[in-house]
Design a protein around this motif. Structure first.
Motif, mmCIF file in Angstrom:
data_model
loop_
_atom_site.group_PDB
_atom_site.id
_atom_site.type_symbol
_atom_site.label_atom_id
_atom_site.label_comp_id
_atom_site.label_asym_id
_atom_site.label_seq_id
_atom_site.Cartn_x
_atom_site.Cartn_y
_atom_site.Cartn_z
ATOM 1 N N VAL A 54 0.866 -1.176 0.000
ATOM 2 C CA VAL A 54 0.000 0.000 0.000
ATOM 3 C C VAL A 54 0.905 1.228 0.000
ATOM 4 O O VAL A 54 1.665 1.453 0.943
ATOM 5 C CB VAL A 54 -0.920 0.034 1.233
ATOM 6 C CG1 VAL A 54 -1.886 1.205 1.135
ATOM 7 C CG2 VAL A 54 -1.679 -1.276 1.375
ATOM 8 N N LEU A 55 0.837 2.001 -1.061
ATOM 9 C CA LEU A 55 1.688 3.185 -1.211
ATOM 10 C C LEU A 55 0.879 4.440 -0.894
ATOM 11 O O LEU A 55 -0.173 4.674 -1.481
ATOM 12 C CB LEU A 55 2.228 3.257 -2.645
ATOM 13 C CG LEU A 55 3.032 4.505 -3.019
ATOM 14 C CD1 LEU A 55 4.314 4.592 -2.199
ATOM 15 C CD2 LEU A 55 3.359 4.512 -4.514
ATOM 16 N N GLY A 56 1.381 5.244 0.034
ATOM 17 C CA GLY A 56 0.788 6.552 0.293
ATOM 18 C C GLY A 56 -0.470 6.537 1.132
ATOM 19 O O GLY A 56 -1.274 7.470 1.031
ATOM 20 N N SER A 133 1.832 15.346 -4.719
ATOM 21 C CA SER A 133 3.012 15.621 -5.529
ATOM 22 C C SER A 133 3.162 14.599 -6.655
ATOM 23 O O SER A 133 3.362 13.409 -6.411
ATOM 24 C CB SER A 133 4.273 15.598 -4.652
ATOM 25 O OG SER A 133 5.441 15.571 -5.440
ATOM 26 N N LEU A 134 3.080 15.060 -7.894
ATOM 27 C CA LEU A 134 3.288 14.179 -9.033
ATOM 28 C C LEU A 134 4.731 13.685 -9.071
ATOM 29 O O LEU A 134 5.003 12.546 -9.483
ATOM 30 C CB LEU A 134 2.947 14.917 -10.335
ATOM 31 C CG LEU A 134 2.863 14.057 -11.601
ATOM 32 C CD1 LEU A 134 1.668 13.107 -11.533
ATOM 33 C CD2 LEU A 134 2.750 14.946 -12.846
ATOM 34 N N ALA A 135 5.663 14.515 -8.612
ATOM 35 C CA ALA A 135 7.075 14.118 -8.568
ATOM 36 C C ALA A 135 7.279 12.940 -7.634
ATOM 37 O O ALA A 135 8.010 11.992 -7.950
ATOM 38 C CB ALA A 135 7.935 15.298 -8.137
ATOM 39 N N LEU A 136 6.630 12.977 -6.460
ATOM 40 C CA LEU A 136 6.758 11.866 -5.516
ATOM 41 C C LEU A 136 6.181 10.594 -6.108
ATOM 42 O O LEU A 136 6.758 9.510 -5.963
ATOM 43 C CB LEU A 136 6.053 12.202 -4.200
ATOM 44 C CG LEU A 136 6.069 11.119 -3.121
ATOM 45 C CD1 LEU A 136 7.494 10.743 -2.746
ATOM 46 C CD2 LEU A 136 5.296 11.577 -1.887
ATOM 47 N N GLN A 140 8.317 7.111 -6.777
ATOM 48 C CA GLN A 140 7.918 5.856 -6.155
ATOM 49 C C GLN A 140 7.533 4.795 -7.180
ATOM 50 O O GLN A 140 7.845 3.609 -7.002
ATOM 51 C CB GLN A 140 6.772 6.109 -5.171
ATOM 52 C CG GLN A 140 7.190 6.896 -3.953
ATOM 53 C CD GLN A 140 8.342 6.238 -3.204
ATOM 54 O OE1 GLN A 140 8.199 5.128 -2.693
ATOM 55 N NE2 GLN A 140 9.494 6.888 -3.152
ATOM 56 N N LEU A 141 6.868 5.178 -8.254
ATOM 57 C CA LEU A 141 6.538 4.196 -9.291
ATOM 58 C C LEU A 141 7.813 3.647 -9.937
ATOM 59 O O LEU A 141 7.903 2.449 -10.231
ATOM 60 C CB LEU A 141 5.626 4.817 -10.347
ATOM 61 C CG LEU A 141 4.198 5.152 -9.903
ATOM 62 C CD1 LEU A 141 3.385 5.689 -11.085
ATOM 63 C CD2 LEU A 141 3.499 3.946 -9.284
ATOM 64 N N GLY A 228 9.086 15.313 -4.164
ATOM 65 C CA GLY A 228 8.022 15.633 -3.236
ATOM 66 C C GLY A 228 8.381 16.629 -2.157
ATOM 67 O O GLY A 228 7.516 17.031 -1.377
ATOM 68 N N VAL A 229 9.642 17.054 -2.095
ATOM 69 C CA VAL A 229 10.071 17.987 -1.053
ATOM 70 C C VAL A 229 9.593 19.393 -1.396
ATOM 71 O O VAL A 229 9.596 19.802 -2.560
ATOM 72 C CB VAL A 229 11.600 17.952 -0.901
ATOM 73 C CG1 VAL A 229 12.083 19.043 0.050
ATOM 74 C CG2 VAL A 229 12.030 16.587 -0.389
ATOM 75 N N PHE A 230 9.199 20.129 -0.382
ATOM 76 C CA PHE A 230 8.717 21.502 -0.563
ATOM 77 C C PHE A 230 9.750 22.351 -1.301
ATOM 78 O O PHE A 230 10.923 22.342 -0.982
ATOM 79 C CB PHE A 230 8.408 22.123 0.800
ATOM 80 C CG PHE A 230 8.135 23.599 0.766
ATOM 81 C CD1 PHE A 230 6.969 24.086 0.194
ATOM 82 C CD2 PHE A 230 9.043 24.495 1.287
ATOM 83 C CE1 PHE A 230 6.707 25.444 0.150
ATOM 84 C CE2 PHE A 230 8.798 25.863 1.264
ATOM 85 C CZ PHE A 230 7.626 26.342 0.692
ATOM 86 N N SER A 231 9.278 23.070 -2.286
ATOM 87 C CA SER A 231 10.095 24.007 -3.059
ATOM 88 C C SER A 231 11.318 23.339 -3.679
ATOM 89 O O SER A 231 12.422 23.884 -3.671
ATOM 90 C CB SER A 231 10.534 25.184 -2.175
ATOM 91 O OG SER A 231 10.979 26.263 -2.965
ATOM 92 N N ALA A 232 11.115 22.133 -4.245
ATOM 93 C CA ALA A 232 12.206 21.448 -4.944
ATOM 94 C C ALA A 232 12.614 22.248 -6.174
ATOM 95 O O ALA A 232 11.787 22.836 -6.868
ATOM 96 C CB ALA A 232 11.760 20.046 -5.352
ATOM 97 N N GLU A 233 13.897 22.309 -6.403
ATOM 98 C CA GLU A 233 14.511 22.915 -7.591
ATOM 99 C C GLU A 233 14.485 24.445 -7.615
ATOM 100 O O GLU A 233 14.822 25.062 -8.606
ATOM 101 C CB GLU A 233 13.881 22.362 -8.869
ATOM 102 C CG GLU A 233 14.014 20.854 -9.003
ATOM 103 C CD GLU A 233 13.493 20.335 -10.312
ATOM 104 O OE1 GLU A 233 14.296 20.246 -11.263
ATOM 105 O OE2 GLU A 233 12.294 20.017 -10.391
#
Length: 400
Positions: A54-56, A133-136, A140-141, A228-233
């Motif tokens: 189970v993810l998330g 977060s689509l990035a997270l 994970q996928l 998924g980290v806040f303010s990535a990049e």
């Protein structure tokens, strides 16, 4: 605490930490839709006796319900595997433990893993609660894809506002052919048929970026961002204002970067005062991985190399030894998933006051409209504005 009705009975569930004044439940219509599908799928219920991931699972509602499903299989003397929950949230894991206990279930009935842990070698059923977060989700996928097989049952769930064309394309690009269900009570399911031979490419996470020239002592340094980290990049405007306002301090002291994100603020504190001990705290395992990678990348040989740094997953400063901290630096979140709330900030402020020594300071940056100065004056008896711009304000409160 609220009661969720499932095909296998009612479950008492709560978020963590439990707050009787919190109007938000520990589950939503997407969780209910997914659980109904597992029982009522056309062609028969989904076989849950194999390796189940189970993810998330946000507050442990799915995991708790699935443990009751496993109990049914055990009663029928069928071999079952322990469900594996993979999540980025320390609070989500604590909620799962508490929800299992309040429903009379074994705390070890679910194997709790973070997003940084290695997944099971083989996955027969993969249930995905679509994250904000689509990035997270992408990260994970990619991490899970090598462990699914052609027969793996993959079902995602989310509210219609959380599932977009980009979400479906991501499942299809990383795992295989994907389709979606009709919406029920503003929730939707995702069905994916894994293709083990799919040329998915490399996982693009983590990524790195360089801090701008106006970021104070950390200007020009490299930041490592896990998905998924806040303010990535990029450097967010609030943190930029805080970095430009940090106090000049020297000598041995204990500094806490509370809600550290990718660790830029704690890194600045370490580089400004080489004698400081810095503790990075966040409830996100992705954030802690980013903070540690950022710290190590910029202190391996040079300024800050001798700094004692700790990286702690926690509910703010809850349980932290009282009277042991000299300075807390904080950019508190004002939402949890899609709910806007100041509950997290209030817990952070209370925890900071308890952890600070007399004369210790809490520095907070936040949006002007949030009115944090009112809470800080009520709690500390004082609060001053250190810096401000049209959108953000940096506040300082001292423990008397």
């Amino acid at each position: 605490m609220d009661r969720m009705t499932t095909a296998r009975g009612d479950l008492d569930l709560a978020r963590f930490p439990e707050d009787p004044r919190d109007p938000l439940r520990a589950w939503d219509a997407a969780d209910e839709y997914l659980l109904r599908h597992l029982d009522e799928r056309e062609g028969g219920p989904v076989d849950l006796s194999g390796s189940l991931v189970v993810l998330g699972d946000r507050w442990g509602a799915l995991s708790t319900a699935l443990v009751t499903a496993r109990a049914t299989a055990l009663a029928a003397q069928r071999p079952v595997h322990r469900p594996v929950q993979i999540g980025d949230s320390f609070l989500g894991q604590q909620a799962t433990r508490a929800n299992l206990e309040r429903n009379g279930l074994d705390a070890d009935a679910v194997r709790l893993c973070t997003t940084r842990d290695a997944p099971p070698d083989r996955i027969d059923v993969l249930l995905v609660r679509v994250p904000k977060s689509l990035a997270l989700l992408e990260d994970q996928l990619h991490r899970l894809a090598p462990h699914v097989h052609e027969g793996t049952v993959v079902v995602g769930a989310g509210m219609v506002t959380e599932i977009h064309t980009s979400t479906l394309k991501l499942f299809e690009r990383v795992l295989g052919p994907t389709r979606t269900s009709l919406a029920v009570r503003k929730a939707r399911l995702i069905f994916c048929s894994p293709d083990p031979g799919l040329p998915r490419g490399a996982n693009p996470w983590p990524r790195s970026h360089t801090l701008p020239a106006d970021a104070g002592v950390v200007s020009g340094l490299t930041v490592v961002d896990h998905a998924g980290v806040f303010s990535a990049e990029r450097l967010d405007a609030g943190t930029r204002l805080l970095l430009g306002s940090l106090p000049a301090r020297t000598g041995p002291e204990h500094v806490v970067d509370l809600g550290c994100g990718n660790g830029v603020v704690g890194l600045a504190a370490a580089l400004s005062n080489g004698a400081a001990e810095v503790t990075f705290i966040d409830e996100s395992y992705q954030a802690l991985a980013s903070a540690e990678a950022t710290f190590r990348a910029n202190t391996a040989a040079g300024a800050g190399a001798e700094t004692v740094a700790r990286f702690v997953a926690a509910d703010g400063l809850s349980g932290f030894p009282p009277g042991t901290v000299d300075l807390v630096l904080n950019n508190p979140p004002f939402h949890t998933h899609r709910g806007r709330t100041d509950a997290t900030a209030w817990r952070m402020f209370n925890g900071s006051r308890a952890a600070l020594r007399r004369g210790g300071e809490l520095w907070v940056v936040g949006n002007r409209h949030l009115g944090y100065h009112v809470k800080l004056r009520r709690l500390f008896g004082n609060c001053e504005v250190v810096a401000s711009d049209p959108k953000f304000v940096v506040l300082r409160a001292v423990k008397r």
